[in-house]
Enzyme design. Sequence first.
Site, PDB file in Angstrom:
ATOM      1  N   ILE A 157      -4.727  47.879  57.043  1.00  6.53           N
ATOM      2  CA  ILE A 157      -4.671  46.429  57.304  1.00  6.53           C
ATOM      3  C   ILE A 157      -3.212  45.958  57.248  1.00  6.53           C
ATOM      4  O   ILE A 157      -2.953  44.760  57.177  1.00  6.53           O
ATOM      5  CB  ILE A 157      -5.535  45.610  56.308  1.00  6.53           C
ATOM      6  CG1 ILE A 157      -5.362  46.077  54.860  1.00  6.53           C
ATOM      7  CG2 ILE A 157      -7.001  45.680  56.686  1.00  6.53           C
ATOM      8  CD1 ILE A 157      -4.135  45.702  54.167  1.00  6.53           C
ATOM      9  N   HIS A 192      -6.276  42.940  64.791  1.00  8.99           N
ATOM     10  CA  HIS A 192      -5.354  42.273  63.862  1.00  8.99           C
ATOM     11  C   HIS A 192      -5.897  40.904  63.417  1.00  8.99           C
ATOM     12  O   HIS A 192      -5.270  39.861  63.632  1.00  8.99           O
ATOM     13  CB  HIS A 192      -3.965  42.118  64.485  1.00  8.99           C
ATOM     14  CG  HIS A 192      -2.874  42.039  63.463  1.00  8.99           C
ATOM     15  ND1 HIS A 192      -1.626  42.588  63.632  1.00  8.99           N
ATOM     16  CD2 HIS A 192      -2.841  41.484  62.222  1.00  8.99           C
ATOM     17  CE1 HIS A 192      -0.872  42.360  62.557  1.00  8.99           C
ATOM     18  NE2 HIS A 192      -1.600  41.686  61.680  1.00  8.99           N
ATOM     19  N   SER A 216      -5.848  37.845  58.667  1.00  9.70           N
ATOM     20  CA  SER A 216      -5.805  36.489  58.105  1.00  9.70           C
ATOM     21  C   SER A 216      -6.538  35.473  58.978  1.00  9.70           C
ATOM     22  O   SER A 216      -6.438  34.267  58.748  1.00  9.70           O
ATOM     23  CB  SER A 216      -4.346  36.059  57.930  1.00  9.70           C
ATOM     24  OG  SER A 216      -3.695  36.035  59.182  1.00  9.70           O
TER      25      SER A 216
HETATM   26  O1  LIG Z   1       1.583  39.568  58.205  1.00 10.49           O
HETATM   27  C1  LIG Z   1       0.627  38.823  58.415  1.00 10.49           C
HETATM   28  O2  LIG Z   1       0.550  37.671  57.958  1.00 10.49           O
HETATM   29  C2  LIG Z   1      -0.483  39.275  59.293  1.00 10.49           C
HETATM   30  O3  LIG Z   1      -0.571  40.654  59.359  1.00 10.49           O
HETATM   31  C3  LIG Z   1      -0.272  38.729  60.681  1.00 10.49           C
HETATM   32  O4  LIG Z   1       0.787  39.392  61.260  1.00 10.49           O
END
Ligand SMILES: O=C(O)[C@H](O)CO
Length: 321
Positions: A237, A287, A290
């Site tokens: 992640i 992705h 968040s």
């Molecule tokens: O780094 C972050 O906030 C997430 O991975 C979105 O790039």
Amino acid sequence: MSSNIPKVLVSHPRFPESGLKLLQSKFEVTVCEGVEREEIVRKSKGVEGILWVNCELLNAEILDSAGPQLKAIVTGTAGFDYVDLAEIEKRGIQFGYTPNVPNDAVADLAIGLMIAAGRRFNEGFQKIVEQKWQLNDPLWMLGQDIKGSTVGIVGFGRIGQVIARRLKGFDVARIIYSGNSEKEEGRELGANLVSFKPLLRESDFVFIACPLTNETRNLFDKAAFEEMKETSVLINIARGGIVVQTDLIEALRTGKIFAAGLDVMDPEPLTENHPLTKLSNCVLTPHLGSAATRTRNNMSLLSAKNLINGIEGKPMLYPHY
Ligand SMILES: O=C(O)[C@H](O)CO
């Protein structure tokens, strides 16, 4: 007649309203209408602050185009591997980012991928579609148990720790982590620091939760997969660049590891018909770490507050240096 209100650029048309309204209450805000770099470069001219919403290279080109009055830049993300920090620092521009608020949402997704990959969601769905559902076969489609397992977390920063906290509820036997130093929070969570190789060897589930840096780029290569158990599940992640994707594909194809759950890849977006999308033991999400409504609103608010402080000459809430 030019006003004294500082000008600010928001680099993406879909920056959540909570943060946008806050910025608009203080500054003259230009929001990019599209996502083309050319527009960002052009519209950055003359601004004092930039809210960098895209995960696109933020480098001298943008800073030159903005001009010497540029005071502050904030990324709307927690990770900022796409930013030329040295260049920003050299010019004395304040730089901030948006950590912490995404932790829970990212950790939730990590746990989701752990279950989805370990319990073969992707393959199971394909079996249903292909009418290959084998009823009453007790040995069919067996996955990996979480209870009693050893979980390794590579990078025991904020997100890694939240993942560990979530795992407590799954009755795992052991949590180990690798990183540069022992963490106080590790003791609280009953997690132990180990070196990278033992972590790979001992873990049933391996989470990648470290930032992408020169040190972590390509950390998971053929040699790393050789160390892992054939029953192990990899969850990423963090950033795609931490994994040598061709080596991962090989490891998944040959059964060197059991499965992978990836929210991040390289490149993003993945190219059409990418080999990763053909692997039934690989669960992919685009992705989305968040990407939850409240989280994104909170991120937009925090990044706006960070930028306001930077422009007003106050310490940023989350400065990088
Ligand atoms: O780094 C972050 O906030 C997430 O991975 C979105 O790039």
